[in-house]
Scaffold this active site. Structure first.
Site, PDB file in Angstrom:
ATOM      1  N   LYS A 275      76.260  38.829  73.386  1.00  0.00           N
ATOM      2  CA  LYS A 275      76.047  40.555  73.515  1.00  0.00           C
ATOM      3  C   LYS A 275      74.111  41.085  74.260  1.00  0.00           C
ATOM      4  CE  LYS A 275      80.359  41.794  70.927  1.00  0.00           C
ATOM      5  NZ  LYS A 275      80.892  42.998  71.135  1.00  0.00           N
ATOM      6  N   ASP A 286      83.686  44.103  63.103  1.00  0.00           N
ATOM      7  CA  ASP A 286      84.523  43.700  64.325  1.00  0.00           C
ATOM      8  C   ASP A 286      86.031  43.055  63.508  1.00  0.00           C
ATOM      9  OD1 ASP A 286      85.025  43.678  67.004  1.00  0.00           O
ATOM     10  OD2 ASP A 286      84.526  41.602  67.998  1.00  0.00           O
ATOM     11  N   GLU A 347      87.416  38.954  73.529  1.00  0.00           N
ATOM     12  CA  GLU A 347      88.216  37.990  72.940  1.00  0.00           C
ATOM     13  C   GLU A 347      89.078  37.982  71.404  1.00  0.00           C
ATOM     14  OE1 GLU A 347      85.959  40.278  69.623  1.00  0.00           O
ATOM     15  OE2 GLU A 347      85.108  39.240  71.732  1.00  0.00           O
ATOM     16  N   ARG A 349      91.619  40.639  72.030  1.00  0.00           N
ATOM     17  CA  ARG A 349      93.657  39.978  72.461  1.00  0.00           C
ATOM     18  C   ARG A 349      93.247  38.798  72.793  1.00  0.00           C
ATOM     19  NH1 ARG A 349      90.409  43.021  78.241  1.00  0.00           N
ATOM     20  NH2 ARG A 349      89.620  43.585  76.082  1.00  0.00           N
TER      21      ARG A 349
END
Length: 530
Positions: A275, A286, A347, A349
């Site tokens: 990122k 997250d 990531e 999912r």
């Protein structure tokens, strides 16, 4: 802050909070205070712009004729519009206002107009709940903060005609608040404190509430074939964990449970698809979906919900290193389906794919609901006002939307369909983990649906609502715990059989247009068994 309930009375010291209706209309307690102070409240109202609008405040310091330090007037709005949410806002606004004034003791008078469609006990209960939620503060790491900057309030007494009824109602409500607080604390902690192993340690005491906890380590997950989850974790020095929490509160302990699955990426650097540096520190939250599942389990067990519930958290850290997963790698999921990893920053999912499949294989749940800070695309679509809702079952989607509206955690349903599913078709594997830039939140949900069998399922993308950059009466800036109250309400209504909220409003109707199937569960795509 300690909260108690008592019959209406004018305290001898501290602060007293009273509600004022739209149009500067004083309630019973405020009218009494006005008389005792020789009309001081009326004069203050006449001189101020404050008109009794919802959430607005007016502070009267050292009022003449009584020994109180101050009177805080809080707007309630129109009498016919007073609801549980109004009372929660009253409690939260009161605590926020008092927090900066230095009072250690305060009382809050609950005076309802005859037009209000809520009982005195429920109103007082929700005022106390709002005060509890609004009073949350994550100050664990503030070591040099001056004492005068810290909230001084230690005790709050809620005054109402039915103090006993309010006290009884607040027991279960406070259990839910404790679940919210757990989630907010987990989400607020930095990633060097909360990572897969310590997340499991942080919820270990749920065992005291009757929650059975099982933790799968890397070796057990590898034996089960969780190649997708393990692929995300392989770049980090922190080993992954799959946290399983079971609560059996239904009369029939063997009845299929409702299951909640949370994405628990305790820090997301993006991996090799790293990122940008700006705001990467936010990626400590997250794991918000896993945080909600943990808080929900605490809430349900704490209030002794009459339901069988399973909570599963896929816990990993996504880091770049010499062992990290690469773009172009192919992984085999627990279901046997293969995934071409196009972007290592997609990531969540992958983690959920294995967690969802394990959940269905192991527990045969009646419903599965997953929560995840899954896509930036949902933030572009809905901002921070709604979570994204996807489902293969209309009844489940409608129940979630209604429950969310009732507690102020609103969801907006988006579509699923074959056209979107084709966007994640891979040239070399069963699917790829991202589509193109179009419909990013939808293609992520389509990916998850490939790991759902015939079970009624919903996916709630909470990327835009997990962290707040501004204060509201019941949600201070920071971790919101969005989803804990929503899903507690859902369990009450859908599993325990409590009457749903009357007239949930336009938001539920607005959440219905994009349907994924009628009545029963729409058949999931994929679903290849191992």
């Amino acid at each position: 802050m300690k909260i108690s309930f008592a019959k209406p009375d004018i305290p001898a010291k501290g602060a007293l909070v009273v509600g004022v209706l739209d149009g500067k209309t004083l309630g019973a307690t405020a009218s009494t205070l006005d008389e005792l102070t020789g009309g001081q409240l009326s004069r203050a109202l006449a001189a101020a712009r404050f008109k009794g609008e919802t959430g607005k405040t007016l502070v009267v310091t050292a009022p003449h004729g009584i020994t109180l330090d101050r009177i805080v007037l809080v707007g309630l709005g129109k009498p016919e519009a007073i609801t549980a949410t109004t009372m929660e806002a009253l409690g939260g606004t009161a605590v926020a206002t008092l927090g900066g004034l230095g009072d250690e003791t305060a009382a809050l008078a609950v005076d309802l107009p005859k037009e209000a469609a809520i009982s005195a006990a429920d109103a007082a209960c929700h005022a106390a709940l709002g005060a509890t939620l609004g009073g949350f503060r994550f100050d664990k790491y503030r070591t040099t903060e001056p004492p005068e900057d810290r909230p001084a309030l230690k005790t709050l007494t809620i005054l109402c005609d039915d103090a006993a009824g309010a006290r009884a109602a607040f027991g279960p409500a406070n259990a839910v608040a404790e679940g919210v607080v757990l989630t907010r604390r987990l989400v607020s902690e930095p990633a060097n404190v909360i990572y897969p192993e310590t997340f499991c340690e942080a919820v270990a005491d749920l065992d005291d509430l009757g929650v059975s906890i099982t933790v799968l380590d890397e070796a057990k997950m590898r034996k089960l074939g969780m190649g997708a989850l393990l692929g995300v974790a392989q770049g980090s020095a922190r080993p992954p964990r799959l946290l399983v929490m079971e609560y059996r509160g239904a009369k029939d302990k063997k009845a299929p449970p409702i299951a909640f699955v949370g994405k628990g990426v305790t820090f997301d650097s993006g991996g090799i698809s790293i990122k940008p540096a700006a705001s990467m520190e936010d990626m400590k939250w997250d794991m918000g979906g896993a945080g909600v599942v943990a808080g929900l389990m605490k809430a349900l067990a704490g209030r002794k919900a009459k339901a069988n519930v399973v909570g599963i958290c896929g816990l990993v850290e996504n880091m770049p290193s010499g062992t990290a997963q690469r773009p172009g790698d192919v992984v085999t999921t627990m279901s046997g389906q293969t995934v071409e990893v196009i972007n290592t920053d997609a990531e969540g999912r992958l983690v959920l794919a294995d967690a969802l499949w394990y959940c269905q294989q192991e527990f045969k749940p009646s419903h599965v609901i997953d929560l995840a800070t899954l896509t930036g695309a949902i933030v572009i679509s809905l901002g921070s006002e709604h979570a994204g809702l996807f489902s293969n079952n209309d009844d489940l989607a409608s129940a979630i939307a209604s429950a969310g509206t009732a507690v102020g955690e609103k969801c907006w349903r988006l579509p699923l369909g074959d056209a979107y599913d084709k966007m994640i078709k891979s040239d070399i594997a069963d699917m790829k983990n991202v589509g193109n830039r179009e419909a990013g939140s939808i293609t992520a949900a389509q990916f998850l649906q490939r790991y759902i069998k015939e079970t009624p399922w919903a996916h709630i993308d909470i990327a835009g609502v997990t962290w707040s950059k501004r204060d509201t009466p019941t949600v201070p800036k920071g971790g919101t715990a969005f989803g804990v109250r929503l899903l507690d309400r859902l369990v009450r209504e859908m599993i325990e059989g409590e009457a749903p909220a009357a007239d949930p409003g336009e938001d539920e109707a607005a959440a219905k247009p994009a349907k994924a199937g009628k009545g029963k569960s729409a058949k999931a795509k994929g679903g290849k068994k191992k």
